[in-house]
Design a protein around this motif. Structure first.
Motif, mmCIF file in Angstrom:
data_model
loop_
_atom_site.group_PDB
_atom_site.id
_atom_site.type_symbol
_atom_site.label_atom_id
_atom_site.label_comp_id
_atom_site.label_asym_id
_atom_site.label_seq_id
_atom_site.Cartn_x
_atom_site.Cartn_y
_atom_site.Cartn_z
ATOM 1 N N ASP A 256 0.846 -1.187 0.000
ATOM 2 C CA ASP A 256 0.000 0.000 0.000
ATOM 3 C C ASP A 256 0.880 1.235 0.000
ATOM 4 O O ASP A 256 1.918 1.277 0.669
ATOM 5 C CB ASP A 256 -0.893 0.019 1.246
ATOM 6 N N SER A 257 0.486 2.246 -0.750
ATOM 7 C CA SER A 257 1.113 3.558 -0.685
ATOM 8 C C SER A 257 0.068 4.545 -0.164
ATOM 9 O O SER A 257 -1.127 4.241 -0.150
ATOM 10 C CB SER A 257 1.664 3.977 -2.046
ATOM 11 N N PHE A 258 0.521 5.742 0.229
ATOM 12 C CA PHE A 258 -0.359 6.614 1.009
ATOM 13 C C PHE A 258 -0.286 8.055 0.501
ATOM 14 O O PHE A 258 0.784 8.659 0.471
ATOM 15 C CB PHE A 258 0.027 6.565 2.488
ATOM 16 N N ARG A 259 -1.450 8.572 0.131
ATOM 17 C CA ARG A 259 -1.565 9.963 -0.297
ATOM 18 C C ARG A 259 -1.923 10.782 0.941
ATOM 19 O O ARG A 259 -3.046 10.712 1.441
ATOM 20 C CB ARG A 259 -2.662 10.048 -1.353
ATOM 21 N N VAL A 260 -0.969 11.552 1.441
ATOM 22 C CA VAL A 260 -1.132 12.123 2.777
ATOM 23 C C VAL A 260 -1.264 13.646 2.806
ATOM 24 O O VAL A 260 -1.526 14.215 3.875
ATOM 25 C CB VAL A 260 0.048 11.710 3.688
ATOM 26 N N LEU A 348 2.945 11.603 -1.885
ATOM 27 C CA LEU A 348 2.693 10.163 -1.865
ATOM 28 C C LEU A 348 3.833 9.485 -1.119
ATOM 29 O O LEU A 348 5.012 9.735 -1.406
ATOM 30 C CB LEU A 348 2.613 9.622 -3.297
ATOM 31 N N LEU A 349 3.499 8.630 -0.164
ATOM 32 C CA LEU A 349 4.492 7.897 0.621
ATOM 33 C C LEU A 349 4.448 6.428 0.227
ATOM 34 O O LEU A 349 3.370 5.839 0.114
ATOM 35 C CB LEU A 349 4.216 8.045 2.118
ATOM 36 N N ILE A 350 5.646 5.828 0.050
ATOM 37 C CA ILE A 350 5.759 4.458 -0.459
ATOM 38 C C ILE A 350 6.730 3.681 0.427
ATOM 39 O O ILE A 350 7.843 4.150 0.680
ATOM 40 C CB ILE A 350 6.279 4.462 -1.915
ATOM 41 N N PRO A 351 6.361 2.496 0.888
ATOM 42 C CA PRO A 351 7.292 1.693 1.695
ATOM 43 C C PRO A 351 8.535 1.294 0.883
ATOM 44 O O PRO A 351 8.437 0.962 -0.306
ATOM 45 C CB PRO A 351 6.475 0.453 2.063
ATOM 46 N N ALA A 352 9.694 1.344 1.528
ATOM 47 C CA ALA A 352 10.928 0.854 0.897
ATOM 48 C C ALA A 352 10.857 -0.659 0.734
ATOM 49 O O ALA A 352 10.158 -1.360 1.475
ATOM 50 C CB ALA A 352 12.135 1.227 1.745
ATOM 51 N N GLN A 353 11.596 -1.151 -0.255
ATOM 52 C CA GLN A 353 11.662 -2.589 -0.477
ATOM 53 C C GLN A 353 12.372 -3.266 0.694
ATOM 54 O O GLN A 353 13.229 -2.666 1.342
ATOM 55 C CB GLN A 353 12.403 -2.853 -1.797
ATOM 56 N N GLU A 354 12.027 -4.510 0.979
ATOM 57 C CA GLU A 354 12.515 -5.178 2.191
ATOM 58 C C GLU A 354 14.038 -5.284 2.248
ATOM 59 O O GLU A 354 14.614 -5.259 3.332
ATOM 60 C CB GLU A 354 11.879 -6.572 2.323
ATOM 61 N N ARG A 355 14.713 -5.428 1.122
ATOM 62 C CA ARG A 355 16.174 -5.498 1.143
ATOM 63 C C ARG A 355 16.806 -4.166 1.547
ATOM 64 O O ARG A 355 18.004 -4.109 1.809
ATOM 65 C CB ARG A 355 16.709 -5.968 -0.213
ATOM 66 N N TYR A 372 19.000 12.437 12.009
ATOM 67 C CA TYR A 372 17.748 12.476 12.752
ATOM 68 C C TYR A 372 17.850 11.601 13.994
ATOM 69 O O TYR A 372 18.370 10.484 13.932
ATOM 70 C CB TYR A 372 16.578 11.987 11.880
ATOM 71 N N GLU A 373 17.335 12.084 15.084
ATOM 72 C CA GLU A 373 17.372 11.328 16.335
ATOM 73 C C GLU A 373 16.171 10.396 16.473
ATOM 74 O O GLU A 373 16.098 9.604 17.397
ATOM 75 C CB GLU A 373 17.434 12.296 17.520
ATOM 76 N N GLU A 374 15.249 10.460 15.539
ATOM 77 C CA GLU A 374 14.060 9.613 15.587
ATOM 78 C C GLU A 374 14.392 8.175 15.182
ATOM 79 O O GLU A 374 15.195 7.935 14.279
ATOM 80 C CB GLU A 374 12.986 10.166 14.649
ATOM 81 N N GLU A 375 13.755 7.236 15.828
ATOM 82 C CA GLU A 375 13.917 5.827 15.471
ATOM 83 C C GLU A 375 13.097 5.524 14.226
ATOM 84 O O GLU A 375 11.985 6.033 14.055
ATOM 85 C CB GLU A 375 13.455 4.944 16.633
ATOM 86 N N TYR A 376 13.648 4.693 13.347
ATOM 87 C CA TYR A 376 12.917 4.340 12.134
ATOM 88 C C TYR A 376 11.682 3.517 12.457
ATOM 89 O O TYR A 376 11.748 2.518 13.178
ATOM 90 C CB TYR A 376 13.814 3.546 11.173
ATOM 91 N N VAL A 377 10.552 3.949 11.920
ATOM 92 C CA VAL A 377 9.308 3.195 11.974
ATOM 93 C C VAL A 377 8.799 3.093 10.544
ATOM 94 O O VAL A 377 8.726 4.113 9.844
ATOM 95 C CB VAL A 377 8.247 3.887 12.860
ATOM 96 N N PRO A 378 8.483 1.902 10.051
ATOM 97 C CA PRO A 378 7.992 1.770 8.680
ATOM 98 C C PRO A 378 6.813 2.700 8.415
ATOM 99 O O PRO A 378 5.931 2.872 9.271
ATOM 100 C CB PRO A 378 7.585 0.296 8.588
ATOM 101 N N VAL A 379 6.790 3.284 7.243
ATOM 102 C CA VAL A 379 5.789 4.296 6.928
ATOM 103 C C VAL A 379 4.374 3.756 7.052
ATOM 104 O O VAL A 379 3.458 4.468 7.484
ATOM 105 C CB VAL A 379 6.045 4.876 5.522
ATOM 106 N N GLU A 380 4.181 2.486 6.699
ATOM 107 C CA GLU A 380 2.831 1.940 6.772
ATOM 108 C C GLU A 380 2.316 1.877 8.210
ATOM 109 O O GLU A 380 1.112 1.994 8.458
ATOM 110 C CB GLU A 380 2.759 0.560 6.109
ATOM 111 N N LYS A 381 3.225 1.706 9.171
ATOM 112 C CA LYS A 381 2.819 1.696 10.573
ATOM 113 C C LYS A 381 2.505 3.107 11.068
ATOM 114 O O LYS A 381 1.578 3.319 11.855
ATOM 115 C CB LYS A 381 3.906 1.065 11.435
#
Length: 390
Positions: A256-260, A348-355, A372-381
């Protein structure tokens, strides 16, 4: 030897011939996936169209068909995108780099590996393959664009950026061999680009067929091609091109991609790639919301490519996930090197490929690498918590 003789020697019968229409569609799709960077796609497109016009054959092959022992390499440019627009290359720079890398390795390089899904760096692979009579592999190193040489799925999965060759159109050449030190390879390549005037042309990532299959983003060129086709068809039939991109991502990648956000650029803070930023075009833009996003503010940081999105101060996307700003009417991507005050588009936001999401990958192109000091959280989450549109 022609490309078809190469394919016959390897027993490959299933391949795709790239013509003018195909390369235009691939260029458009790759530019959308390029996260605002990758350089001017028109340069790579015209380069490849010139190759086709001279009667050269350009052929795309499936990664699983490459013999394990075959060696290939990637080609592309490195430096500030704005410099590339003002300083287009001469015709033979990539051929010179590719052949010099082959000579340094004392090995034949028999396939071209696209470096990224970027504006110019995707399509120049097709041009050089056509000139040399060898195939292009349906892969790349990230399925997006990133600013630094080592920021690829290949390094994230254990391969190395060097040996590499960097050239300019005045005949200057730098051979880079830093063994397993990929950061140093990037540093030297970046210094060479600055010494050349802000942009360089390179051949890098000598990989075996086995490595290509195990560590690349597979079928990334086909994904770009399908996206480009979808946008062109949407324009012809007056459908929403961004919706068509989202549908095609679901179909080709099962994500899924996201129009935000939808808005216009109202402020730009940008350095055009000088010594202070080591050749990168860096900064931040501010967008005011339109329509249902009225009274909202989006801010996007960039370093050649879009990196982090915040809406009303809340982070919605971090690298390596993809941020694209697309024109609502045409689906054309708004790039970091051409953006202007008043430009309008949807984010538009798109999840990176798993690799790209491995532990090692996040070390070299995750949030902390860019400060950035923020921890990575997948965009879909992130966006699922906000109920953003799929």
């Amino acid at each position: 030897m022609s490309v078809y003789q190469v394919l016959e020697r390897w027993g490959i019968k299933n391949y795709r011939v790239i013509d003018k229409k195909a390369i235009e569609e691939i260029t458009l799709g790759a530019s959308i996936l390029a996260t605002g960077g990758g350089g001017d796609p028109e340069i790579g497109l015209l380069w490849t169209l010139g190759t086709l016009a001279r009667g050269k054959d350009v052929v795309l092959i499936h990664p699983e068909d490459i013999p394990d022992e075959v060696v290939g390499a990637s080609v592309g440019c490195l430096g500030a995108p704005i410099v590339l627009t003002e300083k287009p290359p001469s015709q033979n720079v990539l051929e010179k780099a590719f052949k010099q890398l082959s000579s340094y390795l004392n090995k034949d390089l028999e396939v071209v590996i696209p470096f990224e899904c970027g504006g110019v760096n995707s399509t120049v692979a097709y041009a050089i393959a056509g000139e040399l009579g060898i195939p292009v592999v349906d892969v790349d190193g990230m399925n997006r664009a990133f600013p630094e040489l080592h920021q690829t799925s290949w390094v994230a999965n254990g391969s190395h950026a060097s040996p590499a060759v960097s050239v300019d159109d005045r005949g200057n050449m730098t051979i880079i061999d830093t063994k397993e030190d990929n950061i140093r390879a990037e540093t030297i390549a970046r210094s060479a680009a600055m010494a050349y005037g802000g942009i360089s042309w390179k051949a890098s990532y000598p990989l075996t067929g086995k490595e290509i299959k195990e560590k690349s983003i597979l079928y990334s060129q086909s994904i770009a091609w399908e996206i480009g086709k979808a946008v062109k068809k949407a324009r012809e039939s007056h459908r929403d091109p961004i919706e068509e991109v989202m549908k095609k991502l679901k179909e080709t990648r099962e994500v899924d991609s996201f129009r935000v956000f939808n808005g216009k650029i109202v402020d730009i803070d940008r350095d055009f790639g000088g010594e202070a930023t080591k050749g990168f075009s860096s900064g931040r833009i501010r967008m005011e919301g339109i329509g249902k996003y009225k009274n909202q503010i989006a801010e996007i940081d960039f370093q050649n490519e879009w990196l982090r999105l915040k809406v009303d101060g809340e982070t919605l996307c971090l690298p390596p996930d993809l941020i694209a700003i697309l024109d609502n009417e045409t689906g054309e991507p708004i790039r970091t090197d051409i953006m202007k005050y008043g430009y309008r588009g949807s984010i538009l936001l798109i999840p990176a490929q798993e690799r790209m999401r491995t532990k090692r990958g996040l070390e070299i192109f995750g949030p902390s690498y860019f400060g950035y000091e923020e921890e990575y959280v997948p965009v879909e989450k992130i966006v699922s918590k906000k109920g953003c549109q799929k």
